[in-house]
Design a protein around this motif. Structure first.
Motif, PDB file in Angstrom:
ATOM      1  N   LEU A  32      -2.764   5.063   0.032  1.00 17.24           N
ATOM      2  CA  LEU A  32      -1.966   3.846  -0.119  1.00 17.24           C
ATOM      3  C   LEU A  32      -1.772   3.450  -1.582  1.00 17.24           C
ATOM      4  CD1 LEU A  32      -3.314   1.621   2.794  1.00 17.24           C
ATOM      5  CD2 LEU A  32      -1.199   2.952   2.706  1.00 17.24           C
ATOM      6  N   LEU A  33      -2.445   4.128  -2.486  1.00 12.59           N
ATOM      7  CA  LEU A  33      -2.250   3.827  -3.898  1.00 12.59           C
ATOM      8  C   LEU A  33      -0.890   4.299  -4.390  1.00 12.59           C
ATOM      9  CD1 LEU A  33      -5.776   4.730  -5.348  1.00 12.59           C
ATOM     10  CD2 LEU A  33      -4.887   2.476  -4.733  1.00 12.59           C
ATOM     11  N   ARG A  41       1.906   1.676  13.507  1.00 10.36           N
ATOM     12  CA  ARG A  41       1.591   0.910  14.716  1.00 10.36           C
ATOM     13  C   ARG A  41       1.744  -0.590  14.455  1.00 10.36           C
ATOM     14  NH1 ARG A  41      -1.901   5.476  15.137  1.00 10.36           N
ATOM     15  NH2 ARG A  41      -1.257   6.735  16.937  1.00 10.36           N
ATOM     16  N   ASP A  42       0.644  -1.358  14.451  1.00 11.14           N
ATOM     17  CA  ASP A  42       0.775  -2.815  14.293  1.00 11.14           C
ATOM     18  C   ASP A  42       0.889  -3.262  12.837  1.00 11.14           C
ATOM     19  OD1 ASP A  42       0.534  -2.890  17.003  1.00 11.14           O
ATOM     20  OD2 ASP A  42      -1.525  -3.616  17.044  1.00 11.14           O
ATOM     21  N   ALA A  43       0.713  -2.358  11.907  1.00 11.13           N
ATOM     22  CA  ALA A  43       0.769  -2.715  10.483  1.00 11.13           C
ATOM     23  C   ALA A  43       2.202  -2.622   9.979  1.00 11.13           C
ATOM     24  CB  ALA A  43      -0.130  -1.801   9.658  1.00 11.13           C
ATOM     25  N   VAL A  44       2.705  -3.730   9.469  1.00  9.72           N
ATOM     26  CA  VAL A  44       4.063  -3.766   8.921  1.00  9.72           C
ATOM     27  C   VAL A  44       4.019  -4.502   7.593  1.00  9.72           C
ATOM     28  CG1 VAL A  44       6.435  -4.528   9.236  1.00  9.72           C
ATOM     29  CG2 VAL A  44       5.106  -3.784  11.216  1.00  9.72           C
ATOM     30  N   SER A  45       4.277  -3.794   6.512  1.00 15.53           N
ATOM     31  CA  SER A  45       4.448  -4.468   5.226  1.00 15.53           C
ATOM     32  C   SER A  45       5.874  -4.209   4.750  1.00 15.53           C
ATOM     33  CB  SER A  45       3.437  -3.970   4.190  1.00 15.53           C
ATOM     34  OG  SER A  45       3.675  -2.610   3.847  1.00 15.53           O
ATOM     35  N   THR A  46       6.440  -5.186   4.105  1.00 20.29           N
ATOM     36  CA  THR A  46       7.834  -5.116   3.665  1.00 20.29           C
ATOM     37  C   THR A  46       7.925  -5.597   2.221  1.00 20.29           C
ATOM     38  OG1 THR A  46       8.235  -7.359   4.514  1.00 20.29           O
ATOM     39  CG2 THR A  46       8.708  -5.521   5.991  1.00 20.29           C
ATOM     40  N   PRO A  47       9.002  -5.235   1.514  1.00 17.17           N
ATOM     41  CA  PRO A  47       9.132  -5.689   0.124  1.00 17.17           C
ATOM     42  C   PRO A  47       9.095  -7.199   0.002  1.00 17.17           C
ATOM     43  CG  PRO A  47      10.745  -3.995   0.617  1.00 17.17           C
ATOM     44  CD  PRO A  47      10.114  -4.368   1.921  1.00 17.17           C
ATOM     45  N   ILE A  79       5.424 -11.250  -5.914  1.00 23.93           N
ATOM     46  CA  ILE A  79       4.743  -9.951  -5.924  1.00 23.93           C
ATOM     47  C   ILE A  79       5.233  -9.156  -4.724  1.00 23.93           C
ATOM     48  CG2 ILE A  79       2.514  -8.769  -5.930  1.00 23.93           C
ATOM     49  CD1 ILE A  79       1.253 -11.407  -6.828  1.00 23.93           C
ATOM     50  N   ASP A  80       5.534  -7.905  -4.927  1.00 22.00           N
ATOM     51  CA  ASP A  80       6.020  -7.069  -3.837  1.00 22.00           C
ATOM     52  C   ASP A  80       5.075  -7.151  -2.638  1.00 22.00           C
ATOM     53  OD1 ASP A  80       7.943  -4.545  -3.259  1.00 22.00           O
ATOM     54  OD2 ASP A  80       5.938  -4.182  -2.447  1.00 22.00           O
ATOM     55  N   GLY A  81       5.648  -7.397  -1.449  1.00 21.55           N
ATOM     56  CA  GLY A  81       4.830  -7.572  -0.258  1.00 21.55           C
ATOM     57  C   GLY A  81       3.980  -6.367   0.075  1.00 21.55           C
ATOM     58  N   GLY A  82       4.492  -5.173  -0.192  1.00 22.65           N
ATOM     59  CA  GLY A  82       3.696  -3.978   0.065  1.00 22.65           C
ATOM     60  C   GLY A  82       2.451  -3.921  -0.796  1.00 22.65           C
ATOM     61  N   LEU A  83       2.570  -4.331  -2.053  1.00 20.65           N
ATOM     62  CA  LEU A  83       1.403  -4.359  -2.937  1.00 20.65           C
ATOM     63  C   LEU A  83       0.369  -5.369  -2.457  1.00 20.65           C
ATOM     64  CD1 LEU A  83       3.060  -4.150  -6.480  1.00 20.65           C
ATOM     65  CD2 LEU A  83       1.831  -2.351  -5.255  1.00 20.65           C
ATOM     66  N   ILE A  84       0.840  -6.509  -1.935  1.00 17.61           N
ATOM     67  CA  ILE A  84      -0.090  -7.533  -1.460  1.00 17.61           C
ATOM     68  C   ILE A  84      -0.921  -7.004  -0.301  1.00 17.61           C
ATOM     69  CG2 ILE A  84      -0.267  -9.820  -0.417  1.00 17.61           C
ATOM     70  CD1 ILE A  84       2.347 -10.538  -1.857  1.00 17.61           C
ATOM     71  N   VAL A  85      -0.265  -6.365   0.659  1.00 18.42           N
ATOM     72  CA  VAL A  85      -0.980  -5.835   1.824  1.00 18.42           C
ATOM     73  C   VAL A  85      -1.968  -4.754   1.401  1.00 18.42           C
ATOM     74  CG1 VAL A  85      -0.701  -4.511   3.955  1.00 18.42           C
ATOM     75  CG2 VAL A  85       0.816  -6.437   3.471  1.00 18.42           C
ATOM     76  N   LYS A  86      -1.548  -3.857   0.523  1.00 18.59           N
ATOM     77  CA  LYS A  86      -2.464  -2.821   0.041  1.00 18.59           C
ATOM     78  C   LYS A  86      -3.673  -3.433  -0.663  1.00 18.59           C
ATOM     79  CE  LYS A  86       1.195   0.595  -0.842  1.00 18.59           C
ATOM     80  NZ  LYS A  86       1.893   1.348  -1.910  1.00 18.59           N
ATOM     81  N   ALA A  87      -3.413  -4.428  -1.501  1.00 13.62           N
ATOM     82  CA  ALA A  87      -4.511  -5.057  -2.242  1.00 13.62           C
ATOM     83  C   ALA A  87      -5.490  -5.739  -1.289  1.00 13.62           C
ATOM     84  CB  ALA A  87      -3.949  -6.067  -3.239  1.00 13.62           C
TER      85      ALA A  87
END
Length: 631
Positions: A32-33, A41-47, A79-87
């Motif tokens: 994910l880096l 599946r249930d995980a959805v991250s978006t910009p 902050i990009d939403g994908g980065l937030i979820v990863k963090a």
């Protein structure tokens, strides 16, 4: 070594478990880096996501993703939403491992080597693997909070002088008491990223803090849960009974050679047989579970009995009891009569739908497992060590982390009061810990690197951004094909939750129906079901407008029912089209169905309270801790 040099060494030694936990977290979630977004599946991250009624929990469906969706809606424009979820996911994994190490240090006096074993138990287990594959990144934030909640509750219990034993905090000043309560508030808020996480943390805190603290803990738990409690009360979605079919669909599942009880005892057994590592579909599941239980069993007696402090002994035993119940009750829930009881509950008790995925609650076993595994290192080390420890060895042991805060004998492990301490040399402790860690990791080796590469970032087509910019008028959005799950060309083989509700600035209607184990579990989205019926039966544009629909999005290339929707789409105004997406505008006036401003204001206020606990709790705790150190 001088006293100052020894003190510096002690402080640096404490960072070893934190660093080890970070290494394991990166080893697990390393893929994910890279660039891209978590979509599995249930995980959805978006910009970017938007503060729609659904994001605030005011939609037709129960507010299961509150306050996580609102948090992303607020932060993603910056902050990009994908980065937030990863963090959040990486921090959660790190916090779970490090929290287990600190818990083992404080409650069983574990040396650094044994703390690393506790970290391994907390991170390298089937529960983490399965929930990652299911896409439950926010649930893992609640899981990560559990050892910290246990620590905070223990410190409150001993620090307010309510215990009758030798609690170290008796007579603690007001500032320090405030700091301990603030720490608990922050932990509960972190766990409260989802309703289930809040429930897990609340059960832990209420079980450990003591009778005199129950009112305070309950008040903090309600405050930390304010976003979803408020949304449930205002939307009315949570007051409707859940579909009893969900009980059998989400019941815990037995793994090869283990059965349901054995799978749960091994921290596995998720309902979805597709969301498991390959190793758990073979006899490695039996081997790994057996090794884990043997390691836990080596320290069980020590955890339950070896403590002179009454409060500490109570907390240890309470965690063990909590672990036993977290395994036995979900196992009973998977039996025919257990499912019958749960079906009655979800059909008659509002909010009981939180209980349908019973395997989630196995998370409550993790703190006790970590303690027992860490204590087991000491048990085996003592068996290999027979000579009493002299002053030189005592100093060496302290320097290697056997003592957590002091250099006196009481902080070092002993078999009983007055018995000479065995020579627990660093070499023996490290050897035992190395064997334990190896036995824990090898049977589940495919947890590494995104659970064998299954967890990897994806890239959305540019059309999603175009559609988001085009949906600038009134009305909610209906989607085709029917259903909530998709299989896109860019998302891999596993089905994924439709990203449209988080990607688009208007509310997206979803039925909440879940296909599980060959059956369909009904959701709460009555209006969404009616709209989907209109589309699949080829209804008129006027019918869509009467249901408050202003837009229809067709997600091409993904399987799902389309019915006679071509008849309806022919009556709509095309707005955008490419190989992946097509957007249509419903002509004419659309009936407005926006929630009242009062409801939105109340829910926003509840979210603000949650943020205050999440940020203010740790801040106050840190300030009071620094003030105490200065004194």
């Amino acid at each position: 070594m001088s006293a100052s040099g020894q003190g510096r060494r002690d402080r640096w030694v404490r960072f070893v478990p934190a660093g080890y936990s970070a290494v394991l977290a990166l080893l697990i979630a390393g893929p994910l880096l890279g660039s891209g977004y978590l979509l599995l599946r249930d995980a959805v991250s978006t910009p970017r996501s938007y503060p729609t009624d659904s994001a605030l929990g005011l939609g037709d469906a129960a507010p299961r993703a509150v306050p996580q969706d609102a948090l992303l809606a607020v932060l993603s424009p910056v902050i990009d939403g994908g980065l937030i979820v990863k963090a959040i996911l990486l921090v959660a994994l790190w916090a779970a491992g490090y929290g287990a190490a600190v818990l083992a240090r404080e409650l069983v006096g574990a040396p650094v080597s044994a703390q690393l074993v506790a970290t391994t138990v907390a991170l390298w287990n089937p529960y983490v693997a399965e929930r990652l594959l299911q896409g439950h990144w926010s649930l893992l934030a609640g899981y990560a909070a559990l050892p910290w909640v246990a620590l905070a509750a223990y410190r409150i219990r001993t620090g307010t002088g309510t215990g009758t034993g030798t609690g170290t905090g008796t007579g603690t000043g007001t500032g320090e008491r405030i700091g301990r309560w603030a720490g608990l508030a922050g932990c509960l808020a972190a766990a409260g990223l989802t309703p289930t996480g809040a429930l897990l943390a609340g059960i832990t805190a209420l079980s450990l803090a003591g009778r005199r603290q129950l009112a305070g803990v309950l008040a903090l738990l309600i405050a930390a849960s304010a976003p979803w409690l408020t949304a449930t009360a205002l939307s009315g979605a949570g007051s409707e009974p859940s579909d009893p079919a969900g009980i059998a669909a989400f019941a815990a599942r037995g793994e090869p050679g283990l059965g349901t009880l054995g799978s749960l005892a091994g921290l596995g057994g998720i309902w979805n047989g597709d969301a498991v590592p390959d190793s758990r579909t073979t006899l490695l599941a039996l081997i790994g579970t057996g090794l884990l239980l043997v390691i836990v069993a080596t320290g069980l007696r020590s955890v339950v009995t070896d403590s002179a402090d009454r409060d500490e002994r109570y907390v240890r035993r309470a965690l063990v009891v909590l672990a036993a119940l977290a395994i036995l009750l979900p196992a009973l829930g998977a039996t025919p009569w257990g499912m019958h009881v749960l079906e009655w509950l979800v059909a008659h008790v509002p909010g009981a739908g939180l209980l349908r995925d019973t395997q989630k609650y196995v998370a409550l076993a993790m703190p006790a497992y970590a303690l027992c595994a860490a204590a087991g290192c000491g048990v085996l080390a003592r068996r290999f060590s027979t000579a009493p420890i002299d002053d030189a060895r005592r100093s060496e042991a302290v320097g290697n982390g056997l003592s957590s805060d002091t250099h006196d004998d009481s902080a070092l492990p002993s078999s009983s009061a007055g018995t000479p301490l065995p020579n627990l040399s660093p070499a023996v402790s490290r050897s035992v810990a190395t064997v334990f860690i190896t036995l824990l990791i090898l049977p589940l080796l495919d947890l590494a690197w995104g659970v064998g590469g299954a967890i990897r970032p994806v890239h959305y087509p540019a059309g999603w951004q175009q559609v988001a910019e085009q949906t600038d008028g009134p009305g909610d959005i209906a989607v085709l094909p029917g259903g909530m799950f998709r299989k896109f060309r860019y998302s891999g083989k596993a089905p994924v939750l439709d990203p449209a509700p988080r990607m688009l600035p208007r509310d997206v209607l979803q039925t909440g129906e879940l296909p599980v184990r060959g059956r369909t579990v009904s959701g709460e989205g009555a209006r969404a079901r009616a709209v989907e019926t209109v589309l699949l039966q080829g209804g008129s544009a006027q019918e869509l407008a009467e249901h408050g629909v202003g837009w229809v999005l067709v997600e091409r290339g993904t399987p799902g029912p389309l019915g006679e929707s071509k008849t309806t789409l022919a009556q709509l105004d095309p707005v955008y089209s490419d190989a992946d997406l097509a957007l249509y505008r419903v002509p004419g006036a659309t009936e407005q169905r926006d929630r009242s401003s009062t409801h939105r204001s109340l829910v926003i206020a509840a979210h603000a309270l949650w943020v205050a606990l999440l940020v203010g709790g740790p801040l106050i705790a840190t300030i009071t801790r620094r003030a105490r150190r200065k004194r």
